[in-house]
Design an enzyme around this catalytic site. Structure first.
Site, PDB file in Angstrom:
ATOM      1  N   GLY A 114       0.845  -1.190   0.000  1.00  0.00           N
ATOM      2  CA  GLY A 114       0.000   0.000   0.000  1.00  0.00           C
ATOM      3  C   GLY A 114       0.877   1.235   0.000  1.00  0.00           C
ATOM      4  N   GLN A 121       3.159   9.932   1.484  1.00  0.00           N
ATOM      5  CA  GLN A 121       4.447   9.214   1.421  1.00  0.00           C
ATOM      6  C   GLN A 121       5.261   9.572   0.185  1.00  0.00           C
ATOM      7  OE1 GLN A 121       2.419   5.316   2.432  1.00  0.00           O
ATOM      8  NE2 GLN A 121       4.440   4.946   3.294  1.00  0.00           N
ATOM      9  N   CYS A 140       6.195  -0.350   7.103  1.00  0.00           N
ATOM     10  CA  CYS A 140       5.788   0.833   6.347  1.00  0.00           C
ATOM     11  C   CYS A 140       6.938   1.225   5.431  1.00  0.00           C
ATOM     12  CB  CYS A 140       5.464   1.972   7.317  1.00  0.00           C
ATOM     13  SG  CYS A 140       5.017   3.512   6.500  1.00  0.00           S
ATOM     14  N   LEU A 141       6.621   1.576   4.199  1.00  0.00           N
ATOM     15  CA  LEU A 141       7.676   1.959   3.252  1.00  0.00           C
ATOM     16  C   LEU A 141       8.420   3.217   3.708  1.00  0.00           C
ATOM     17  CD1 LEU A 141       5.814   1.298  -0.127  1.00  0.00           C
ATOM     18  CD2 LEU A 141       7.662  -0.058   0.874  1.00  0.00           C
ATOM     19  N   HIS A 158      -4.031   1.360   7.924  1.00  0.00           N
ATOM     20  CA  HIS A 158      -2.680   1.935   7.895  1.00  0.00           C
ATOM     21  C   HIS A 158      -2.640   3.158   6.959  1.00  0.00           C
ATOM     22  CE1 HIS A 158       1.869   1.383   7.831  1.00  0.00           C
ATOM     23  NE2 HIS A 158       1.684   2.170   6.784  1.00  0.00           N
ATOM     24  N   GLU A 159      -3.245   3.010   5.770  1.00  0.00           N
ATOM     25  CA  GLU A 159      -3.177   4.102   4.790  1.00  0.00           C
ATOM     26  C   GLU A 159      -4.072   5.276   5.190  1.00  0.00           C
ATOM     27  OE1 GLU A 159      -0.762   3.828   2.956  1.00  0.00           O
ATOM     28  OE2 GLU A 159      -0.474   1.656   2.942  1.00  0.00           O
ATOM     29  N   HIS A 203      -2.231   7.326   7.552  1.00  0.00           N
ATOM     30  CA  HIS A 203      -1.273   8.220   6.883  1.00  0.00           C
ATOM     31  C   HIS A 203      -1.947   9.547   6.503  1.00  0.00           C
ATOM     32  CE1 HIS A 203       2.572   6.250   6.463  1.00  0.00           C
ATOM     33  NE2 HIS A 203       2.079   5.170   5.908  1.00  0.00           N
TER      34      HIS A 203
HETATM   35 ZN    ZN Z   1       2.954   3.326   5.687  1.00  0.00          ZN
END
Ligand code: ZN
Length: 186
Positions: A46, A51, A88-89, A130-131, A134
């Site tokens: 995701g 991000q 998480c990226l 999670h998204e 963000h």
């Molecule tokens: Zn993330």
């Protein structure tokens, strides 16, 4: 379409609430395409607009071999919870047990401004939560137990990526590899 640099924790864009999309125009469709391409290249399960440095309420996912995107989401969560590690990226190589609702029903819009509803359990539910976090300027370490959050902060402070981002003092930050050995970040 282009792959965008992923912002790392420490970049203020990750802790700033994103703005709702008002115009579902060509720019939004390009944003969805860029997010999708960047997520697939990472690879991640995701990715949210903040991000890649864009403060708009848009995210994409790639879960169970299905790509999706959602704009201006609202979430309805089950009382039932799920266990599992999450990464998480924007936090390369970090992975911690993160409690999440087992099921999520997300309402929002697609890139053409049409209302859509996405229902998911397990990983998709985790990803939707999670998204959406963000987009509210919340990162996954905010969801950890107090003890794990302390451990995570220590790991972050000692990480190469965190120190390099501070040293450079500017973005974009050079992407490091390899990514999390624990699975795909989101
Ligand atoms: Zn993330």
């Amino acid at each position: 379409m282009s792959i965008q640099p992923i912002r790392y924790f420490g970049d203020p864009v990750l802790t700033t609430p994103a703005l709702a999309v008002v115009d579902f125009d060509k720019e939004i469709r390009t944003l969805v395409a860029d997010l999708t391409e960047t997520m697939l290249e990472a690879p991640g399960a995701g990715l949210s607009a903040p991000q890649i440095g864009v403060g708009l309420r848009v995210f994409v996912w790639d879960v169970d071999e299905a790509l999706g995107h959602l704009i201006n989401p609202t979430l309805d969560l089950s009382v039932e919870m799920q266990d599992g590690e999450e990464g998480c990226l924007s936090f390369p190589a970090l992975s911690y047990e993160t409690p999440r609702a087992f099921k999520a029903v997300a309402k929002g819009f697609n890139m053409y401004g049409e209302p859509i509803t996405v229902e998911g359990t397990e990983l998709l539910a985790r990803c939707l939560q999670h998204e959406t976090d963000h987009l509210d300027g919340i990162v996954f370490i905010d969801r950890l137990s107090k003890e794990d959050r302390k451990l995570a902060m220590k790991e972050i402070r000692e990480s190469e990526w965190f120190n390099s981002s501070l040293a450079l003092g500017a973005d974009p930050i050079v992407k490091l590899s390899p990514h999390s050995p624990f699975g795909k970040g989101i």
